[in-house]
Design an enzyme around this catalytic site. Structure first.
Site, PDB file in Angstrom:
ATOM      1  N   ASP A   1      -8.469  -4.734   3.488  1.00  0.00           N
ATOM      2  CA  ASP A   1      -7.151  -5.376   3.405  1.00  0.00           C
ATOM      3  C   ASP A   1      -6.857  -6.250   4.620  1.00  0.00           C
ATOM      4  O   ASP A   1      -6.385  -7.381   4.486  1.00  0.00           O
ATOM      5  CB  ASP A   1      -6.109  -4.256   3.288  1.00  0.00           C
ATOM      6  CG  ASP A   1      -4.690  -4.760   3.263  1.00  0.00           C
ATOM      7  OD1 ASP A   1      -4.292  -5.330   2.235  1.00  0.00           O
ATOM      8  OD2 ASP A   1      -3.974  -4.580   4.273  1.00  0.00           O
TER       9      ASP A   1
ATOM     10  N   GLU B   1     -10.357   6.376   2.686  1.00  0.00           N
ATOM     11  CA  GLU B   1      -9.875   4.997   2.563  1.00  0.00           C
ATOM     12  C   GLU B   1     -10.690   4.033   3.421  1.00  0.00           C
ATOM     13  O   GLU B   1     -10.860   4.257   4.638  1.00  0.00           O
ATOM     14  CB  GLU B   1      -8.411   4.886   3.002  1.00  0.00           C
ATOM     15  CG  GLU B   1      -7.869   3.499   2.706  1.00  0.00           C
ATOM     16  CD  GLU B   1      -6.689   3.054   3.569  1.00  0.00           C
ATOM     17  OE1 GLU B   1      -5.962   2.165   3.112  1.00  0.00           O
ATOM     18  OE2 GLU B   1      -6.510   3.557   4.689  1.00  0.00           O
TER      19      GLU B   1
ATOM     20  N   SER C   1       0.807  -1.228   0.000  1.00  0.00           N
ATOM     21  CA  SER C   1       0.000   0.000   0.000  1.00  0.00           C
ATOM     22  C   SER C   1       0.839   1.276   0.000  1.00  0.00           C
ATOM     23  O   SER C   1       0.360   2.317  -0.443  1.00  0.00           O
ATOM     24  CB  SER C   1      -0.905   0.032   1.234  1.00  0.00           C
ATOM     25  OG  SER C   1      -1.832  -1.013   1.187  1.00  0.00           O
TER      26      SER C   1
ATOM     27  N   HIS D   1      -6.164 -10.286   4.773  1.00  0.00           N
ATOM     28  CA  HIS D   1      -4.929 -10.896   5.304  1.00  0.00           C
ATOM     29  C   HIS D   1      -5.250 -12.010   6.302  1.00  0.00           C
ATOM     30  O   HIS D   1      -4.481 -12.943   6.474  1.00  0.00           O
ATOM     31  CB  HIS D   1      -4.044  -9.846   5.983  1.00  0.00           C
ATOM     32  CG  HIS D   1      -3.261  -8.992   5.026  1.00  0.00           C
ATOM     33  ND1 HIS D   1      -2.406  -9.522   4.090  1.00  0.00           N
ATOM     34  CD2 HIS D   1      -3.209  -7.643   4.863  1.00  0.00           C
ATOM     35  CE1 HIS D   1      -1.852  -8.537   3.390  1.00  0.00           C
ATOM     36  NE2 HIS D   1      -2.327  -7.384   3.837  1.00  0.00           N
TER      37      HIS D   1
ATOM     38  N   ASP E   1      -5.831   0.176  -4.071  1.00  0.00           N
ATOM     39  CA  ASP E   1      -4.383   0.327  -4.214  1.00  0.00           C
ATOM     40  C   ASP E   1      -3.770  -0.935  -4.812  1.00  0.00           C
ATOM     41  O   ASP E   1      -2.841  -0.890  -5.581  1.00  0.00           O
ATOM     42  CB  ASP E   1      -3.740   0.699  -2.871  1.00  0.00           C
ATOM     43  CG  ASP E   1      -4.241  -0.133  -1.706  1.00  0.00           C
ATOM     44  OD1 ASP E   1      -5.109  -1.015  -1.904  1.00  0.00           O
ATOM     45  OD2 ASP E   1      -3.761   0.088  -0.584  1.00  0.00           O
ATOM     46  N   HIS E   2      -4.348  -2.084  -4.437  1.00  0.00           N
ATOM     47  CA  HIS E   2      -3.846  -3.376  -4.928  1.00  0.00           C
ATOM     48  C   HIS E   2      -4.932  -4.410  -4.674  1.00  0.00           C
ATOM     49  O   HIS E   2      -5.911  -4.132  -3.973  1.00  0.00           O
ATOM     50  CB  HIS E   2      -2.555  -3.778  -4.207  1.00  0.00           C
ATOM     51  CG  HIS E   2      -2.730  -3.793  -2.710  1.00  0.00           C
ATOM     52  ND1 HIS E   2      -3.404  -4.801  -2.056  1.00  0.00           N
ATOM     53  CD2 HIS E   2      -2.375  -2.900  -1.760  1.00  0.00           C
ATOM     54  CE1 HIS E   2      -3.438  -4.524  -0.775  1.00  0.00           C
ATOM     55  NE2 HIS E   2      -2.827  -3.377  -0.549  1.00  0.00           N
TER      56      HIS E   2
HETATM   57 ZN    ZN Z   1      -2.201  -5.375   3.049  1.00  0.00          ZN
END
Ligand code: ZN
Length: 474
Positions: free
Chosen positions: A312, A307, A112, A316, A352-353
């Site tokens: 995220d 955000e 990130s 994870h 972002d990804h």
């Molecule tokens: Zn991450």
């Protein structure tokens, strides 16, 4: 002319399909809606391509890859009692769509820090670095950033120079990589508090991201991460003229909105949406609405970054439920922005990804998105009575992860629909790792408003930041 021919061909094929399958029910009905919507090219928008927006809102779903958007769309629809597959999220009717290449300068699969630098500052950098130009030598990056202070100005600084107001919102710690890329420079994203600095970095006069936030010229900054600031730092900031610091939802709701406002609602990250107590922490949508209401009357124009930082974190942990409920919270925040921001506002929604989160098997339409796979029944329609079975003879879920902590083996208990749809269930992984990782494929960017047509096709992630930079300088 080409467009008209294409529209005519689409219409013909649609009529043909309708005449053949006129009794086949809602699936065709939904398919025809999709076809007719697609007769206009995505980049044909109603705004003047040269007009600069007065305001720019950048939504970043941290880790919100396309599989998360698809699963989130189904989850959002199903949780409202609707047909999930044909449901639409708030940003799906935006004017333009682009695919974004997310790699960092030295990493095929990014993090990130590097990606937020690309989105917000317009250049790619090393994995783990926030707003410091890339170099093969970390020492040289420290010298550039902390000793020479040569890093390009942040988006907050550039927006202020252009006379704009600035808002920064995250459900993660406000010193976490993505929000930090709005205001700070750090060779290592982990240097959030001054106490987190590597001793050599401290000697080189680097500052923690918390200290940098307190020196940054933002107007509103809301999120978690109080523990990264010392009480003395927060008191010193709060007593400055025009500053208001709040640390809970009640204080936030009562705070005057014409001041410079800092809200730090939790010691670390804010709660996942599924666990949030509204009396203690505002939602992402509430924070977004308050920020727009507060920044609009200043009549300066504004740049606002919002955000959803914890999509995220849930990924994870291979906890799809919380990833999808936090994506839903982002969707609600986008709805608020669409309602409150005027036609002079460019709204971007991107990630972002991605993550190694995937959706597969051949579940019947309408199968619960968090559930075990049941195939369509070939004779009676609807779902088959039995679950689909993996090679080990056991049922499996539609959602899963390429890597992560939950590799199943012959001794693993048989999954049940009750267990896999529970909030705390952690989906199955193929490759065993203690933490699931980011994914390297392209992410989507949705844009609406003036200059939305600058965003289309396949783009490098740093082009987003370059365009934002051009637009605020106009
Ligand atoms: Zn991450």
């Amino acid at each position: 002319m080409t467009l008209k021919i294409r529209q005519f061909q689409s219409l013909l094929s649609l009529l043909f399909l309708t005449s053949i399958f006129s009794v086949s029910g809602c699936q065709l009905e939904n398919a025809s809606k999709v076809n007719s919507a697609n007769t206009l090219p995505l980049n044909e928008v109603k705004y003047d391509s040269d007009s600069a927006p007065k305001n720019i809102i950048i939504f970043i779903g941290d880790g919100m890859g396309i599989s998360t958007i698809t699963a989130g769309r189904i989850f959002d629809g199903q949780s409202k009692g609707l047909k999930g597959e044909a449901h639409s999220l708030a940003f799906e009717d935006f004017d333009t769509l682009a695919l974004i290449k997310t790699y960092n300068t030295n990493a095929q699969v990014p993090d990130s820090a590097g990606t937020a630098t690309a989105i917000l500052s317009g250049y790619k950098t090393n994995i783990g670095a926030v707003n410091v130009r890339p170099n093969e030598s970390v020492t040289k990056m420290v010298v550039e950033s902390c000793v020479l202070k040569n890093s390009p100005p942040t988006l907050t600084e550039r927006a202020k120079t252009a006379g704009l107001s600035v808002g920064i919102i995250s459900t993660a710690r406000i010193t976490h990589a993505t929000p930090a890329a709005m205001y700070g420079h750090s060779v290592d994203r982990g240097w959030e508090a001054d106490a987190d600095l590597d001793p050599r970095a401290a000697k080189a006069r680097c500052k923690g991201l918390a200290s940098q936030l307190l020196e940054a010229p933002f107007d509103i900054s809301l999120g978690g991460g109080r523990e990264k600031f010392t009480p003395e730092q927060l008191i010193a900031w709060d007593v400055k003229p025009g500053h208001i610091y709040v640390k809970d939802a009640a204080g936030f709701r009562n705070a005057p909105k014409d001041k410079t406002l800092l809200g730090l609602f939790t010691p670390s990250h804010m709660s996942y949406e599924a666990d949030r107590d509204n009396a203690l922490e505002p939602s992402l949508a509430e924070m977004t609405g308050v920020a727009i209401d507060a920044l609009t009357p200043r009549d300066t124009g504004y740049v606002l970054m919002v955000e959803a930082g914890r999509v995220d974190h849930a990924h994870h942990d291979t906890n799809a439920f919380r990833a999808l409920t936090d994506m839903q919270a982002l969707n609600e925040a986008v709805k608020i922005a669409k309602e409150k921001a005027g036609d002079d506002t460019l709204i971007l929604v991107t990630a972002d990804h991605s993550h190694v989160f995937t959706m597969g098997g051949y579940p019947v339409r309408g199968n619960p998105i968090l559930g075990l796979v049941r195939n369509p029944d070939p004779e009676e329609g609807g779902a088959a009575k039995e679950y689909a079975k993996a090679n080990d003879g056991k049922p499996y879920t539609t959602l899963g992860y390429h890597n992560g902590p939950n590799v199943r083996d012959a001794n693993s208990p048989v999954l049940t629909d009750n267990s896999v749809q529970a909030a705390d269930f952690r989906q199955q992984s193929a490759v065993g790792l203690s933490d699931e990782t980011h994914g390297g494929e392209d992410v989507a960017l949705f844009a609406t408003g003036p200059s939305a047509n600058r965003f289309s096709g396949v783009m490098e992630q740093n082009e987003i930041g370059e365009i934002i930079g051009e637009l605020i300088a106009k």
